[in-house]
Design an enzyme around this catalytic site. Structure first.
Site, PDB file in Angstrom:
ATOM      1  N   LYS A 131       4.167  27.212  50.500  1.00 47.44           N
ATOM      2  CA  LYS A 131       5.063  27.620  49.415  1.00 47.44           C
ATOM      3  C   LYS A 131       5.208  29.133  49.480  1.00 47.44           C
ATOM      4  O   LYS A 131       4.249  29.878  49.271  1.00 47.44           O
ATOM      5  CB  LYS A 131       4.458  27.187  48.072  1.00 47.44           C
ATOM      6  CG  LYS A 131       5.160  27.640  46.838  1.00 47.44           C
ATOM      7  CD  LYS A 131       6.581  27.156  46.643  1.00 47.44           C
ATOM      8  CE  LYS A 131       6.922  25.786  47.090  1.00 47.44           C
ATOM      9  NZ  LYS A 131       8.174  25.207  46.739  1.00 47.44           N
ATOM     10  N   HIS A 148       9.994  15.378  48.531  1.00 47.45           N
ATOM     11  CA  HIS A 148       9.581  16.484  47.659  1.00 47.45           C
ATOM     12  C   HIS A 148       8.532  16.025  46.648  1.00 47.45           C
ATOM     13  O   HIS A 148       8.471  14.850  46.294  1.00 47.45           O
ATOM     14  CB  HIS A 148      10.841  16.958  46.924  1.00 47.45           C
ATOM     15  CG  HIS A 148      10.597  17.770  45.696  1.00 47.45           C
ATOM     16  ND1 HIS A 148      10.489  17.219  44.429  1.00 47.45           N
ATOM     17  CD2 HIS A 148      10.444  19.100  45.528  1.00 47.45           C
ATOM     18  CE1 HIS A 148      10.302  18.186  43.550  1.00 47.45           C
ATOM     19  NE2 HIS A 148      10.267  19.334  44.183  1.00 47.45           N
TER      20      HIS A 148
HETATM   21  O1  GKR Z   1       4.870  23.284  42.346  1.00 46.72           O
HETATM   22  O2  GKR Z   1       5.438  25.381  42.319  1.00 46.72           O
HETATM   23  C1  GKR Z   1       5.595  24.221  42.687  1.00 46.72           C
HETATM   24  C2  GKR Z   1       6.744  23.902  43.605  1.00 46.72           C
HETATM   25  O3  GKR Z   1       7.457  25.071  43.888  1.00 46.72           O
HETATM   26  C3  GKR Z   1       7.657  22.862  42.986  1.00 46.72           C
HETATM   27  O4  GKR Z   1       7.998  23.218  41.672  1.00 46.72           O
HETATM   28  C4  GKR Z   1       8.898  22.639  43.789  1.00 46.72           C
HETATM   29  O5  GKR Z   1       9.798  21.849  43.063  1.00 46.72           O
HETATM   30  O6  GKR Z   1       7.419  21.618  45.414  1.00 46.72           O
HETATM   31  C5  GKR Z   1       8.693  21.887  45.065  1.00 46.72           C
HETATM   32  C6  GKR Z   1       9.556  22.330  46.208  1.00 46.72           C
HETATM   33  O7  GKR Z   1       9.361  21.847  47.299  1.00 46.72           O
HETATM   34  O8  GKR Z   1      10.475  23.118  46.011  1.00 46.72           O
HETATM   35 MG    MG Z   2      11.122  22.714  48.164  1.00 43.71          MG
END
Ligand code: GKR
Ligand code: MG
Length: 424
Positions: free
Chosen positions: A193, A320
């Site tokens: 991420k 996702h």
């Molecule tokens: O859990 O912070 C998180 C992710 O950024 C999530 O909110 C996203 O929706 O995992 C997700 C993604 O792949 O964008």
């Molecule tokens: Mg994503």
């Protein structure tokens, strides 16, 4: 054959502890919200599913719940008609801006999904068949997941539980986190991420992962926090290094510009999150992989429709996730096992959940060599642990959070924070 009518629906909001994971919006709050949906039938069979647990979603689910009473759990077309009618006029809601623009269709899809999954569970329990079999049969019995790596603080400031993962704020911290996650769960691919630190630092983190885990596919997802220019730069630096580059920049036209100058496949769970967005994306060649998610695409059958479109347009299909419990993991595993072209390892937030918190008997599903085996019992093959649901509901009542607000939590620590994107 008699039908199996819905006589009542129970919706229980729950809160689970969540570590301080960083993303382009800000930071995860100390608790994440989910809801448990139970569809009771006249035969005494109860179908279950998991959905988002923010106020807007709960309001939608409650509106739909009243409308679906009297529907046969096998009559999914009638279920869909009733849910659409009940929530049709509702304001478009998106449980998080990290899964793209809100739309009326997405609101209906999100509400329907929660009931459709519970109805499939009830169908399976009534017929003695697994959901994967009702969805066309298992093309695989084990579903691969990927290690979902996050930059993170060691702890939330304040009086909150401290998670066991420690801080990860640089390439070394990310590699350490990856080692631990791979050792523990056996994941064969890695997803970082991103969108948190300046892109040069995140490029270094990807390269460090590639070096530490040779041959293992790596993805990075900055949640649209890079401009088109920045995305060109990062894509050039990571040519040949990534399995795919997920949502580098906002919007379909922006993604198409990035795609035009890189050989890296672009993936999305932000610019294509509903059927209405597919035509423009295909026309402009914006993405080569779509991350499905039954929670907002409209359930299992909608995910299969998406899979068919991906086949038609020669797009890859991945999955996702948002912070979730074992019930969603079970649902993801069934639909993935029944979808031949869902060939990428799926995202999951499971490792970030406290091991002592789940709503399932036995504490949830387990990973072996990075994969979850499709549960063998009828329906979703999992059962609710009533005491655990009650505990997490109590936590919901006391945690004070009613909608996800990563921006707001970051502002407590950094008052100047806006969460505005793209930041880099
Ligand atoms: O859990 O912070 C998180 C992710 O950024 C999530 O909110 C996203 O929706 O995992 C997700 C993604 O792949 O964008
Ligand atoms: Mg994503």
């Amino acid at each position: 054959m008699t039908d199996l009518k819905i006589v009542s629906v129970a919706i229980t909001p729950v809160a689970l502890k969540d570590p301080p994971l960083l993303n382009s919006s800000g930071v995860h709050e100390p608790f994440a919200l989910r809801s448990i949906v139970e569809v009771h039938t006249d035969a005494g069979i109860v179908g279950i599913s998991e959905a988002y647990g923010d106020d807007a979603t709960l309001a939608l689910l409650h509106r739909a719940a009243t409308a679906v009473v009297g529907t046969d759990v096998f009559d999914l077309n009638e279920l869909s008609r009733r849910v659409a009618e009940a929530v049709g006029g509702s304001e478009a809601s998106s449980p998080t801006e990290l899964i793209g623009a809100a739309s009326h269709d997405k609101t209906v899809a999100q509400a329907f999904a929660a009931f459709e999954v519970a109805c499939f569970d009830a169908q399976g329990k009534a017929t003695g068949r697994r959901v994967v079999d009702l969805l066309g049969g298992a093309v695989r019995e084990r579903v691969d997941y990927s290690a979902y790596l996050f930059y993170k603080w060691a702890e939330h400031p304040g009086d909150y539980d401290v998670d066991p993962w420690g801080e990860a704020l640089d390439p070394d911290g990310i590699v350490k986190q990856a080692r631990r996650m791979v050792e523990r769960y056996g994941f064969g691919s890695l997803k970082l991420k991103g969108g948190v630190f300046p892109p040069e630092e995140e490029i270094e983190a990807v390269k460090a992962l590639r070096q530490a885990f040779p041959g293992r596919p790596v993805r990075i997802d900055p949640n649209a926090n890079w401009t088109v220019e920045t995305s060109h730069r990062v894509a050039a630096a990571l040519e040949g290094e990534l399995e795919y580059l997920e949502d580098p920049t906002p919007g379909i036209p922006g993604m198409a510009e990035v795609a035009a100058k890189t050989s890296l496949p672009l993936a999305t769970n932000m610019c294509v999150t509903s059927f209405a967005e597919i035509p423009e994306s295909v026309r402009l060649g914006a993405v080569r992989v779509i991350l499905s998610d039954h929670h907002f695409w409209g359930g299992f059958r909608a995910t299969q429709n998406l899979a068919a479109l991906c086949r038609t347009f020669d797009l890859g299909l991945s999955m996702h996730s948002n912070t979730h419990l074992g019930l969603s993991l079970a649902a993801m595993t069934h639909i993935a096992a029944a979808t031949p072209n869902l060939t990428y390892a799926l995202d999951t937030h499971t490792p970030w959940k406290s091991e002592t918190e789940d709503v399932l008997v036995g504490g949830g599903l387990t990973f072996t060599d990075g994969a979850v085996t499709v549960p063998s019992g009828p329906g979703l093959g999992v059962e609710l642990d009533r005491d655990a649901v009650a505990r997490l509901h109590e936590q919901y009542l006391t945690c004070g959070i009613r909608r996800r607000d990563d921006v707001g939590w970051m502002q407590r620590v950094r008052p100047e924070w806006t969460g505005k994107r793209p930041r880099f």
